[in-house]
Write an enzyme that holds these catalytic residues in place. Structure first.
Site, PDB file in Angstrom:
ATOM      1  N   ILE A  48      38.564  49.302  39.689  1.00 28.31           N
ATOM      2  CA  ILE A  48      39.687  50.031  39.088  1.00 28.31           C
ATOM      3  C   ILE A  48      39.232  51.304  38.389  1.00 28.31           C
ATOM      4  CG2 ILE A  48      39.610  48.723  36.911  1.00 28.31           C
ATOM      5  CD1 ILE A  48      42.704  48.842  36.907  1.00 28.31           C
ATOM      6  N   ASN A  61      44.243  39.169  27.723  1.00 28.07           N
ATOM      7  CA  ASN A  61      44.704  37.875  27.226  1.00 28.07           C
ATOM      8  C   ASN A  61      45.529  38.120  25.966  1.00 28.07           C
ATOM      9  OD1 ASN A  61      42.905  37.720  24.770  1.00 28.07           O
ATOM     10  ND2 ASN A  61      41.346  37.846  26.370  1.00 28.07           N
ATOM     11  N   VAL A  70      38.493  42.128  34.699  1.00 31.26           N
ATOM     12  CA  VAL A  70      38.785  43.532  34.411  1.00 31.26           C
ATOM     13  C   VAL A  70      38.901  43.765  32.909  1.00 31.26           C
ATOM     14  CG1 VAL A  70      41.305  43.300  34.599  1.00 31.26           C
ATOM     15  CG2 VAL A  70      40.224  45.485  35.100  1.00 31.26           C
ATOM     16  N   ASP A  71      39.357  42.765  32.169  1.00 23.79           N
ATOM     17  CA  ASP A  71      39.457  42.857  30.711  1.00 23.79           C
ATOM     18  C   ASP A  71      38.082  43.126  30.107  1.00 23.79           C
ATOM     19  OD1 ASP A  71      40.565  42.761  28.184  1.00 23.79           O
ATOM     20  OD2 ASP A  71      40.763  40.584  28.130  1.00 23.79           O
ATOM     21  N   THR A 161      45.608  37.275  39.353  1.00 26.39           N
ATOM     22  CA  THR A 161      45.172  36.614  40.592  1.00 26.39           C
ATOM     23  C   THR A 161      43.740  36.092  40.539  1.00 26.39           C
ATOM     24  OG1 THR A 161      44.461  38.724  41.540  1.00 26.39           O
ATOM     25  CG2 THR A 161      46.712  37.986  42.022  1.00 26.39           C
TER      26      THR A 161
END
Length: 215
Positions: A48, A61, A70-71, A161
């Site tokens: 990304i 979260n 990705v977080d 996902t």
């Protein structure tokens, strides 16, 4: 900074490791029913952070202090200033700063992005069923924040996902339907380029088999 309230760091029943879910995602490769994209919507296969945009969307979260996937990547690149900023946001007694389906915007803390929009995707519910409205709400609320803050471009990950275990094909359909609808509803004179970054190898195959002519 690791978030003590993160389901990503404490929840042991990882849905992306579940055999049934893996089978479901593999079977999705056999489905080929193309769906049209709005002209302002595109797909990027890869990291990304490889997409330039005014705003990046983080699959966060509820605590907003960092987690996995990705977080973790976004917090790692943005640095401790992001977690410090999020720590000061309103929080309830359960450590929730952003509930499922909702979104929160922060400064980007990266030269590449003016803003980070944090949204919290749904787990499967108590009966192991998908929650399409909550997943669509993630895209709706994040998209609205991007528009409200004057962004001309925004990049989304494939929300929920990975660790959260949302079946990849169903999630892709919800993603496209929701973003197509939001783009079509924009007021005259307002435009924004929207990109979806799809990183996982299997997920890329699913997007190619389902939406190949647009990817």
């Amino acid at each position: 900074m690791n978030d003590p309230h993160s389901k990503q760091s404490s929840h042991l029943d990882r849905k992306d490791h579940d055999d049934h879910l893996k089978s479901t995602n593999q079977l999705s490769l056999q489905i080929a029913q193309p769906m049209s994209f709005h002209h302002s919507l595109s797909v990027h296969f890869g990291n990304i952070l490889g997409v330039d945009a005014d705003c990046i969307v983080n699959a966060a979260n509820e605590g907003l202090l960092g987690g996995g996937g990705v977080d973790h990547l976004i917090h790692q690149v943005a640095g401790p200033a992001l977690a410090q900023f999020c720590f000061k946001l309103p929080v309830d007694s359960q450590g929730v700063r952003c509930s499922v389906g909702h979104s929160v915007i922060t400064p980007g803390f990266m030269s590449k992005y003016k803003f980070i929009i944090h949204t919290v995707g749904p787990y499967l519910d108590e009966q192991g069923q998908i929650q399409p409205k909550l997943l669509a709400d993630c895209y709706r609320t994040a998209f609205k924040l991007a528009i409200d803050h004057g962004c001309r471009s925004v990049v989304f990950p494939a929300i929920a996902t990975g660790f959260y275990g949302y079946p990849m094909l169903e999630a892709a359909q919800i993603t496209i339907e929701t973003l197509n609808s939001m783009l079509q509803q924009l007021e005259t004179g307002i435009s924004i380029n929207v990109c979806i970054a799809v990183f996982n190898d299997l997920e890329q195959q699913i997007w190619n088999s389902r939406f190949g002519e647009n990817c």
